[in-house]
Scaffold this motif. Structure first.
Motif, mmCIF file in Angstrom:
data_model
loop_
_atom_site.group_PDB
_atom_site.id
_atom_site.type_symbol
_atom_site.label_atom_id
_atom_site.label_comp_id
_atom_site.label_asym_id
_atom_site.label_seq_id
_atom_site.Cartn_x
_atom_site.Cartn_y
_atom_site.Cartn_z
ATOM 1 N N VAL A 14 -1.686 -4.589 -0.630
ATOM 2 C CA VAL A 14 -1.811 -3.891 -1.912
ATOM 3 C C VAL A 14 -1.065 -2.564 -1.827
ATOM 4 N N GLU A 15 -0.770 -1.997 -2.985
ATOM 5 C CA GLU A 15 -0.251 -0.630 -2.988
ATOM 6 C C GLU A 15 -1.436 0.335 -2.928
ATOM 7 N N PHE A 16 -2.410 0.095 -3.814
ATOM 8 C CA PHE A 16 -3.612 0.921 -3.872
ATOM 9 C C PHE A 16 -4.829 0.056 -3.570
ATOM 10 N N VAL A 17 -5.811 0.639 -2.941
ATOM 11 C CA VAL A 17 -7.049 -0.071 -2.629
ATOM 12 C C VAL A 17 -7.808 -0.311 -3.933
ATOM 13 N N LEU A 26 -9.312 -7.771 4.239
ATOM 14 C CA LEU A 26 -8.722 -6.549 4.788
ATOM 15 C C LEU A 26 -7.597 -6.141 3.845
ATOM 16 N N TYR A 27 -7.820 -5.058 3.092
ATOM 17 C CA TYR A 27 -6.833 -4.564 2.134
ATOM 18 C C TYR A 27 -5.893 -3.622 2.873
ATOM 19 N N ILE A 28 -4.598 -3.947 2.846
ATOM 20 C CA ILE A 28 -3.607 -3.215 3.625
ATOM 21 C C ILE A 28 -2.601 -2.581 2.680
ATOM 22 N N SER A 29 -2.475 -1.259 2.767
ATOM 23 C CA SER A 29 -1.454 -0.545 2.011
ATOM 24 C C SER A 29 -0.433 -0.015 3.007
ATOM 25 N N GLU A 30 0.702 -0.687 3.071
ATOM 26 C CA GLU A 30 1.754 -0.225 3.982
ATOM 27 C C GLU A 30 2.376 1.070 3.466
ATOM 28 N N GLU A 31 2.406 1.224 2.153
ATOM 29 C CA GLU A 31 2.967 2.438 1.568
ATOM 30 C C GLU A 31 2.156 3.670 1.976
ATOM 31 N N TYR A 32 0.836 3.521 2.051
ATOM 32 C CA TYR A 32 -0.031 4.652 2.385
ATOM 33 C C TYR A 32 -0.586 4.566 3.807
ATOM 34 N N ASN A 33 -0.047 3.648 4.609
ATOM 35 C CA ASN A 33 -0.419 3.508 6.024
ATOM 36 C C ASN A 33 -1.931 3.484 6.237
#
Length: 94
Positions: A14-17, A26-33
């Motif tokens: 996801v971008e945002f949780v 497990l929600y993963i935002s690579e943009e926000y590490n």
């Protein structure tokens, strides 16, 4: 090390949780590490794992779509005191 319990998780990129965190995702935002999930013991408390190595966790994306977190998740401040390692979409409790 003896595994006490195993829980299968589903990675969701996801971008945002999202506001509602579903169990065993497990929600993963690579943009926000960062990665976020409800504690996998079932208590439902929000667990945040900052990504990026060093004092944080590393995310490994496997070719088959599964993920691993390098570094164990120790929720010692939670009432459940759970401790697990996520490897290839499986949380192994120790």
């Amino acid at each position: 090390m003896k595994t006490l319990k195993k829980v299968e998780i589903q990675p969701v990129f996801v971008e945002f949780v999202p506001q509602i965190i579903e169990e065993n995702k497990l929600y993963i935002s690579e943009e926000y590490n960062s990665a976020v999930h409800n504690c996998l013991c079932g208590c439902g408390l929000l667990t945040v794992t900052p990504l990026g190595g060093g004092a944080n966790w590393d995310l490994v994306k496997h070719n088959d779509g599964k993920v691993s977190l390098i570094g164990s998740v120790g929720n010692y401040n939670f009432p459940c005191k759970s401790h697990y390692i996520i490897t290839r979409n499986i949380a192994n409790f120790c």
